[in-house]
Design a protein around this motif. Sequence first.
Motif, PDB file in Angstrom:
ATOM      1  N   LYS A 164     119.150 -32.102  25.783  1.00  6.51           N
ATOM      2  CA  LYS A 164     117.757 -31.921  26.226  1.00  6.51           C
ATOM      3  C   LYS A 164     117.529 -32.634  27.561  1.00  6.51           C
ATOM      4  O   LYS A 164     116.949 -32.056  28.484  1.00  6.51           O
ATOM      5  CB  LYS A 164     116.828 -32.496  25.145  1.00  6.51           C
ATOM      6  CG  LYS A 164     115.373 -32.608  25.565  1.00  6.51           C
ATOM      7  CD  LYS A 164     114.552 -33.369  24.537  1.00  6.51           C
ATOM      8  CE  LYS A 164     114.741 -34.876  24.645  1.00  6.51           C
ATOM      9  NZ  LYS A 164     113.853 -35.633  23.749  1.00  6.51           N
TER      10      LYS A 164
ATOM     11  N   LYS B 206     108.663 -45.380  12.706  1.00  5.87           N
ATOM     12  CA  LYS B 206     107.251 -45.037  12.920  1.00  5.87           C
ATOM     13  C   LYS B 206     106.941 -43.610  12.425  1.00  5.87           C
ATOM     14  O   LYS B 206     105.833 -43.339  11.981  1.00  5.87           O
ATOM     15  CB  LYS B 206     106.947 -45.160  14.411  1.00  5.87           C
ATOM     16  CG  LYS B 206     105.506 -44.944  14.814  1.00  5.87           C
ATOM     17  CD  LYS B 206     105.406 -45.081  16.333  1.00  5.87           C
ATOM     18  CE  LYS B 206     104.010 -44.940  16.876  1.00  5.87           C
ATOM     19  NZ  LYS B 206     104.014 -45.038  18.354  1.00  5.87           N
TER      20      LYS B 206
ATOM     21  N   GLU C   1     119.809 -34.643  21.833  1.00  4.24           N
ATOM     22  CA  GLU C   1     118.933 -35.375  22.764  1.00  4.24           C
ATOM     23  C   GLU C   1     119.555 -35.407  24.165  1.00  4.24           C
ATOM     24  O   GLU C   1     118.870 -35.173  25.165  1.00  4.24           O
ATOM     25  CB  GLU C   1     118.670 -36.798  22.256  1.00  4.24           C
ATOM     26  CG  GLU C   1     117.673 -37.525  23.158  1.00  4.24           C
ATOM     27  CD  GLU C   1     117.368 -38.966  22.728  1.00  4.24           C
ATOM     28  OE1 GLU C   1     118.118 -39.526  21.912  1.00  4.24           O
ATOM     29  OE2 GLU C   1     116.378 -39.518  23.233  1.00  4.24           O
TER      30      GLU C   1
ATOM     31  N   THR D 159     107.998 -44.470  18.752  1.00  4.32           N
ATOM     32  CA  THR D 159     108.837 -43.707  17.829  1.00  4.32           C
ATOM     33  C   THR D 159     110.297 -43.825  18.275  1.00  4.32           C
ATOM     34  O   THR D 159     111.183 -44.066  17.459  1.00  4.32           O
ATOM     35  CB  THR D 159     108.418 -42.225  17.843  1.00  4.32           C
ATOM     36  OG1 THR D 159     107.022 -42.166  17.585  1.00  4.32           O
ATOM     37  CG2 THR D 159     109.174 -41.413  16.814  1.00  4.32           C
ATOM     38  N   SER D 160     110.528 -43.686  19.586  1.00  2.00           N
ATOM     39  CA  SER D 160     111.898 -43.723  20.099  1.00  2.00           C
ATOM     40  C   SER D 160     112.246 -45.075  20.708  1.00  2.00           C
ATOM     41  O   SER D 160     113.341 -45.577  20.504  1.00  2.00           O
ATOM     42  CB  SER D 160     112.090 -42.652  21.169  1.00  2.00           C
ATOM     43  OG  SER D 160     111.731 -41.395  20.660  1.00  2.00           O
ATOM     44  N   TYR D 161     111.318 -45.651  21.499  1.00  2.00           N
ATOM     45  CA  TYR D 161     111.578 -46.926  22.174  1.00  2.00           C
ATOM     46  C   TYR D 161     110.414 -47.884  21.965  1.00  2.00           C
ATOM     47  O   TYR D 161     109.265 -47.453  21.950  1.00  2.00           O
ATOM     48  CB  TYR D 161     111.771 -46.713  23.681  1.00  2.00           C
ATOM     49  CG  TYR D 161     113.007 -45.914  24.004  1.00  2.00           C
ATOM     50  CD1 TYR D 161     114.253 -46.538  24.086  1.00  2.00           C
ATOM     51  CD2 TYR D 161     112.945 -44.541  24.187  1.00  2.00           C
ATOM     52  CE1 TYR D 161     115.396 -45.808  24.353  1.00  2.00           C
ATOM     53  CE2 TYR D 161     114.086 -43.793  24.451  1.00  2.00           C
ATOM     54  CZ  TYR D 161     115.311 -44.432  24.528  1.00  2.00           C
ATOM     55  OH  TYR D 161     116.437 -43.707  24.784  1.00  2.00           O
TER      56      TYR D 161
ATOM     57  N   GLY E 225     107.935 -40.695  27.763  1.00  2.00           N
ATOM     58  CA  GLY E 225     109.313 -40.298  28.083  1.00  2.00           C
ATOM     59  C   GLY E 225     109.511 -38.791  28.202  1.00  2.00           C
ATOM     60  O   GLY E 225     110.258 -38.314  29.069  1.00  2.00           O
TER      61      GLY E 225
ATOM     62  N   GLY F 122     107.404 -39.237  19.312  1.00  2.00           N
ATOM     63  CA  GLY F 122     106.888 -38.703  18.050  1.00  2.00           C
ATOM     64  C   GLY F 122     105.557 -38.009  18.187  1.00  2.00           C
ATOM     65  O   GLY F 122     105.252 -37.090  17.429  1.00  2.00           O
TER      66      GLY F 122
HETATM   67  N1  LIG Z   1     114.582 -36.511  31.167  1.00  2.00           N
HETATM   68  C1  LIG Z   1     114.015 -36.332  29.979  1.00  2.00           C
HETATM   69  N2  LIG Z   1     113.610 -35.101  29.585  1.00  2.00           N
HETATM   70  C2  LIG Z   1     113.041 -34.894  28.408  1.00  2.00           C
HETATM   71  N3  LIG Z   1     112.799 -35.857  27.493  1.00  2.00           N
HETATM   72  C3  LIG Z   1     113.185 -37.117  27.812  1.00  2.00           C
HETATM   73  C4  LIG Z   1     113.801 -37.417  29.050  1.00  2.00           C
HETATM   74  N4  LIG Z   1     114.057 -38.743  29.053  1.00  2.00           N
HETATM   75  C5  LIG Z   1     113.635 -39.248  27.875  1.00  2.00           C
HETATM   76  N5  LIG Z   1     113.103 -38.269  27.116  1.00  2.00           N
HETATM   77  C6  LIG Z   1     112.543 -38.364  25.754  1.00  2.00           C
HETATM   78  O1  LIG Z   1     111.412 -39.195  25.733  1.00  2.00           O
HETATM   79  C7  LIG Z   1     111.200 -39.609  24.379  1.00  2.00           C
HETATM   80  C8  LIG Z   1     110.816 -41.065  24.343  1.00  2.00           C
HETATM   81  O2  LIG Z   1     109.617 -41.231  25.029  1.00  2.00           O
HETATM   82  P1  LIG Z   1     108.737 -42.546  24.852  1.00  2.00           P
HETATM   83  O3  LIG Z   1     109.561 -43.738  25.103  1.00  2.00           O
HETATM   84  O4  LIG Z   1     107.498 -42.345  25.632  1.00  2.00           O
HETATM   85  O5  LIG Z   1     108.429 -42.410  23.287  1.00  2.00           O
HETATM   86  P2  LIG Z   1     107.859 -43.475  22.281  1.00  2.00           P
HETATM   87  O6  LIG Z   1     106.822 -44.284  22.976  1.00  2.00           O
HETATM   88  O7  LIG Z   1     108.990 -44.176  21.665  1.00  2.00           O
HETATM   89  O8  LIG Z   1     107.204 -42.523  21.175  1.00  2.00           O
HETATM   90  P3  LIG Z   1     105.693 -42.382  20.655  1.00  2.00           P
HETATM   91  O9  LIG Z   1     104.800 -42.829  21.757  1.00  2.00           O
HETATM   92  O10 LIG Z   1     105.550 -40.936  20.351  1.00  2.00           O
HETATM   93  O11 LIG Z   1     105.642 -43.220  19.436  1.00  2.00           O
HETATM   94  C9  LIG Z   1     112.500 -39.359  23.637  1.00  2.00           C
HETATM   95  O12 LIG Z   1     112.332 -38.247  22.765  1.00  2.00           O
HETATM   96  C10 LIG Z   1     113.471 -39.037  24.765  1.00  2.00           C
HETATM   97  O13 LIG Z   1     114.496 -38.152  24.373  1.00  2.00           O
END
Ligand SMILES: Nc1ncnc2c1ncn2[C@@H]1O[C@H](COP(=O)(O)OP(=O)(O)OP(=O)(O)O)[C@@H](O)[C@H]1O
Length: 467
Positions: free
Chosen positions: A359, A145, A356, A9-11, A422, A253
């Motif tokens: 957070k 996504k 973000e 969703t994010s990366y 993440g 997500g």
């Molecule tokens: N130190 C932190 N504290 C809290 N959240 C964080 C931190 N660093 C990154 N994130 C968050 O982690 C998230 C991204 O995580 P990740 O890369 O696992 O997601 P994704 O694989 O893209 O999403 P999904 O698996 O849900 O489709 C983002 O929302 C980001 O803001």
Amino acid sequence: MHIGIDFGTSYSAAAAIIDGELSLVRFGDAEQFRTAVFFPELVPDPNDFTLTPALEAQLETQLRLARTQQRQQAAAVAARGQAPVSRSDDELRREALRVVRRQWMEEQTRATSASVASFQHALFGEEAVEGYLESGGGNLIESPKSMFGYRLDPQVRKVIMHIATHILEHIRLSASHQFGVPVRGAVIGRPVEFRSSMGAQGSEQAIEILREAAAVAGFDHVSFLEEPAAAAMHYHQSLQQRQYALIVDIGGGTTDVAHAQLGGGEAAYIARSWGLPKGGTDLDVSVSLHSFMPQLGKDQISMPAHRYVDAASVHNLPKQREFRQQNYRLVDEPYGARLRALQELGATTRLNQMAERSKITLSTSSRHRAELDFIERDLAVELGSEDFLAAIEPFLGQLERTLATVRNDLDELPASVFLTGGTSRSPQVKARVQACFPEIPLVQGDPSLGVVSGLAVAASEAVAGRH
Ligand SMILES: Nc1ncnc2c1ncn2[C@@H]1O[C@H](COP(=O)(O)OP(=O)(O)OP(=O)(O)O)[C@@H](O)[C@H]1O
Ligand SMILES: [Mg+2]
């Protein structure tokens, strides 16, 4: 060659196993890229208008129509005993030309927005977000996504499909270039439950979109693996002793959980999985609503609360459109001017980035200051840990309830909890997971690359299985 793709969703990230070693696909200097695409809108240029024979014919038809109309009007006016006002043939021709030109412009606009031409100049990742903020135009799609499982009208579905295709093609070409062989197959990660407005049907639609997009992007063989199962593969390889473990992947997500039998040199066995369609992007919206939106009048003026939710929900295009279409001219100052500033192109994206960042900073610091100069000069918000905890408590509560269900569904406690994703970087989130399973050890995996590593293993096994 087959690769594993974590379409997050994010990366997003991709990897392959080469000579028994994990090899991550690089995107520029990075091992992952923000799942965002920016494509400049190709606005038709009025200077390109020239009278082709077809347009000449349209012009003649328009002119005949105008002459007939003029004769009929003149006859009607004369019948009432008045003197008819007639326009010269030159005037009629000019008017007809104006109509033909307008129709041509409208047609060009329709054609560009429906075609893939405008995708040729797409930018990805952080560059996409920067390109959008700098250009003052075009379209930015972040976290596509998040929309795969939503009811989409055919035009929006087409756009989302193109975007998914573009991202997958970007990954395929980067991997082919890096590995020096054409990449033709992929194991793509999927959440247990996609974010959806249609229940299970949403997840089916999401898989359909990904499957179709992958085919167009040049993948001949595609299979899907649940993301926590992929994360489990990685953990699995590191365990000497066979054990039942709980895998918890808290992403951008979605939050996905799997109960798996792992390690000991035998094949991994995923016994069961659970999904909560919430993640880090929901925390950004919560921080925005809790700490930023009061500066724009939330809980201060009699504005329906959902307007602020619309503004904060940057991944929901219909909600963003709804917010931007409102008229805030009559709203009390200073809130009216601030809301109008937030309607400017790119402003909600910027506010979301600040949410973000807040957070992430507040997950390890006790204070953070966010400058909102783009809303109003010298406007800033001071956030403390207590604000952050209050904002994220609804998510922590949902996480706790999901893990309580998991615990209740299991006959026996697993040997360990393996945490990835993440959002698991946040100590507050980690503490809540640990609190749900105080008796067993919590093992922290790589928050970013656990899923893609497992998918790469699955992709190499998919190839092995085929031969
Ligand atoms: N130190 C932190 N504290 C809290 N959240 C964080 C931190 N660093 C990154 N994130 C968050 O982690 C998230 C991204 O995580 P990740 O890369 O696992 O997601 P994704 O694989 O893209 O999403 P999904 O698996 O849900 O489709 C983002 O929302 C980001 O803001
Ligand atoms: Mg993920």
